[in-house]
Design an enzyme around this catalytic site. Structure first.
Site, PDB file in Angstrom:
ATOM      1  N   ASP A  34     -25.309  -5.085  -8.666  1.00 48.42           N
ATOM      2  CA  ASP A  34     -25.594  -4.009  -7.699  1.00 48.42           C
ATOM      3  C   ASP A  34     -24.351  -3.194  -7.351  1.00 48.42           C
ATOM      4  OD1 ASP A  34     -24.140  -5.806  -6.252  1.00 48.42           O
ATOM      5  OD2 ASP A  34     -25.613  -6.069  -4.642  1.00 48.42           O
ATOM      6  N   GLY A  35     -23.229  -3.485  -8.001  1.00 51.08           N
ATOM      7  CA  GLY A  35     -22.019  -2.686  -7.767  1.00 51.08           C
ATOM      8  C   GLY A  35     -21.019  -3.324  -6.816  1.00 51.08           C
ATOM      9  N   GLN A  93      -6.134  11.824   7.277  1.00 50.46           N
ATOM     10  CA  GLN A  93      -6.940  11.954   8.507  1.00 50.46           C
ATOM     11  C   GLN A  93      -6.366  10.915   9.474  1.00 50.46           C
ATOM     12  OE1 GLN A  93      -9.606  14.166   8.856  1.00 50.46           O
ATOM     13  NE2 GLN A  93     -10.054  13.534  10.935  1.00 50.46           N
ATOM     14  N   LYS A 191       3.055  25.332   8.512  1.00 54.78           N
ATOM     15  CA  LYS A 191       1.702  25.390   7.929  1.00 54.78           C
ATOM     16  C   LYS A 191       0.676  25.274   9.044  1.00 54.78           C
ATOM     17  CE  LYS A 191      -0.327  21.610   5.907  1.00 54.78           C
ATOM     18  NZ  LYS A 191      -0.462  20.549   4.904  1.00 54.78           N
ATOM     19  N   ASP A 218       6.668  16.594  -1.586  1.00 53.53           N
ATOM     20  CA  ASP A 218       5.466  16.305  -0.805  1.00 53.53           C
ATOM     21  C   ASP A 218       5.061  14.859  -1.064  1.00 53.53           C
ATOM     22  OD1 ASP A 218       3.538  16.875   1.035  1.00 53.53           O
ATOM     23  OD2 ASP A 218       2.672  18.561  -0.057  1.00 53.53           O
ATOM     24  N   THR A 223      -4.954  18.903  -4.838  1.00 54.64           N
ATOM     25  CA  THR A 223      -5.443  20.074  -5.589  1.00 54.64           C
ATOM     26  C   THR A 223      -4.283  20.930  -6.093  1.00 54.64           C
ATOM     27  OG1 THR A 223      -5.478  21.506  -3.646  1.00 54.64           O
ATOM     28  CG2 THR A 223      -7.458  20.207  -4.064  1.00 54.64           C
ATOM     29  N   GLY A 225      -2.785  23.090  -4.309  1.00 56.34           N
ATOM     30  CA  GLY A 225      -2.796  24.365  -3.593  1.00 56.34           C
ATOM     31  C   GLY A 225      -1.569  24.570  -2.698  1.00 56.34           C
ATOM     32  N   THR A 226      -1.189  23.530  -1.983  1.00 58.65           N
ATOM     33  CA  THR A 226      -0.041  23.638  -1.060  1.00 58.65           C
ATOM     34  C   THR A 226       1.228  24.001  -1.823  1.00 58.65           C
ATOM     35  OG1 THR A 226      -1.042  21.954   0.362  1.00 58.65           O
ATOM     36  CG2 THR A 226       1.319  22.326   0.640  1.00 58.65           C
TER      37      THR A 226
HETATM   38  C1  R5P Z   1      -0.839  17.245   3.673  1.00 58.53           C
HETATM   39  O1  R5P Z   1      -0.403  17.315   4.829  1.00 58.53           O
HETATM   40  C2  R5P Z   1      -0.133  16.521   2.582  1.00 58.53           C
HETATM   41  O2  R5P Z   1       1.150  16.137   2.943  1.00 58.53           O
HETATM   42  C3  R5P Z   1      -0.085  17.354   1.324  1.00 58.53           C
HETATM   43  O3  R5P Z   1       0.696  18.515   1.550  1.00 58.53           O
HETATM   44  C4  R5P Z   1      -1.460  17.761   0.896  1.00 58.53           C
HETATM   45  O4  R5P Z   1      -2.284  16.639   0.825  1.00 58.53           O
HETATM   46  C5  R5P Z   1      -1.436  18.452  -0.446  1.00 58.53           C
HETATM   47  O5  R5P Z   1      -2.747  18.708  -0.837  1.00 58.53           O
HETATM   48  P1  R5P Z   1      -3.080  19.786  -1.927  1.00 58.53           P
HETATM   49  O6  R5P Z   1      -2.293  19.436  -3.155  1.00 58.53           O
HETATM   50  O7  R5P Z   1      -4.568  19.665  -2.110  1.00 58.53           O
HETATM   51  O8  R5P Z   1      -2.687  21.128  -1.385  1.00 58.53           O
END
Ligand code: R5P
Length: 299
Positions: A34-35, A93, A191, A218, A223, A225-226
């Site tokens: 069942d996983g 989070q 940011k 970081d 993704t 994006g940052t």
């Molecule tokens: C956010 O506060 C983290 O420190 C990273 O800057 C964030 O998770 C980067 O996420 P992404 O690559 O999606 O922009």
């Protein structure tokens, strides 16, 4: 001390065992039809000391369950467990941003500590202060491996004017640490994230003081994006950009996004499984081993 690697560990446990001359404690795990996850230590150890190693990416929730099962099984035989989590999931989070939200980090840390731990060790956790608070007094150590990146980057770019860039205030300590090792300065970008849409706005003007080579540091690149928005700004001003990401999740086309934004090179730690070619993966084992000894976790 024995070292036990859970299924998410990308090889750090085996590396530590050989580096520190420790014996490996085998772990057997499989799925029920069942996983659900089954986990067993086939060689029962009683009253011992165990370094349990796990990375919580990918399949974050399964990786967490493996940790909980392992802690229960080891604890029942009176073993003292030090848990090394090379990538701590659900860490971003770290509080309630919108009323009624779950503060996921707290749930994860509380669940793990409730199972009985001697020490929790993380590698570059997103917000170590929040982890410490959630531990409510338990022993906690967060390893920030600036020197691992600095060694690799200096080898290639030594002698250049370097600025380390923190993409937000939360990354300022990380950037300061890396700048110290690289002998450069550091800048912090501010940011703002819209908590409902998730949209992120950067005030990039701080980057105008960046030197010839910018190292954007970081904890997580998800993704991309940052980092990409910072790299586009820097490259359009003639600054060369490399990235130092502790945990390169590189979801979907994240790597392509970084390359398109002008990023010249991406350095990442082997804290999660390698996502793709093109990234320079650095081995954090010698650094972690030394810190575990220095802290007296490994004698
Ligand atoms: C956010 O506060 C983290 O420190 C990273 O800057 C964030 O998770 C980067 O996420 P992404 O690559 O999606 O922009």
């Amino acid at each position: 001390m024995l070292v036990a690697s859970l299924p998410g560990d990308p090889g750090v446990g085996a590396g530590l065992a050989s580096h520190l001359g420790l014996e490996v404690l085998p772990v057997f795990s499989r799925r029920f039809p069942d996983g659900e996850i089954y986990l067993r230590f086939p060689h029962v150890v009683e009253g011992g000391e165990v370094l349990l190693v796990q990375s919580m990416y990918p399949a974050q929730s399964d990786r967490l369950v493996e940790v909980l099962l392992a802690l229960e099984a080891l604890g029942r035989y009176g073993n003292r467990v030090h848990l090394l989590v090379t990538y701590l999931a659900y860490a971003r989070q770290d509080r309630e941003f919108l009323s009624g939200e779950a503060a996921s980090l707290r749930s994860i840390v509380r669940a793990v500590t409730a199972c009985g731990l001697e020490t929790l060790v993380t590698v570059d956790a997103h917000n170590p202060r929040a982890v410490r608070e959630a531990m409510a007094g338990g022993r906690y150590l967060n390893l920030v491996p600036g020197e691992v990146f600095a060694e690799a980057i200096s080898r290639k770019y030594g002698g250049r004017g370097i600025s380390v860039v923190a993409p937000d205030r939360g990354a300022a300590d990380r950037a300061r640490e890396l700048a110290k090792h690289l002998g450069g300065d550091y800048v912090v970008v501010s940011k703002v994230r819209d908590r409902v849409t998730g949209r992120v706005e950067h005030d990039l003007s701080a980057l105008d003081s960046a030197r010839d080579l910018a190292v954007v540091v970081d904890d997580i690149v998800s993704t991309g994006g940052t980092v990409a928005s910072i790299a586009s700004y820097l490259t359009s001003r003639g600054v060369e950009v490399v990235v130092a990401a502790s945990h390169a999740l590189l979801v979907g086309d994240a790597y392509e996004r970084l390359v398109e934004s002008g990023v010249r090179e991406v350095y990442a730690l082997q804290t999660v499984p390698p996502a793709r070619t093109g990234v320079t993966y650095l081995n954090p084992v010698p650094y972690i081993a030394r810190e575990l000894r220095r802290e007296g976790i490994v004698k």
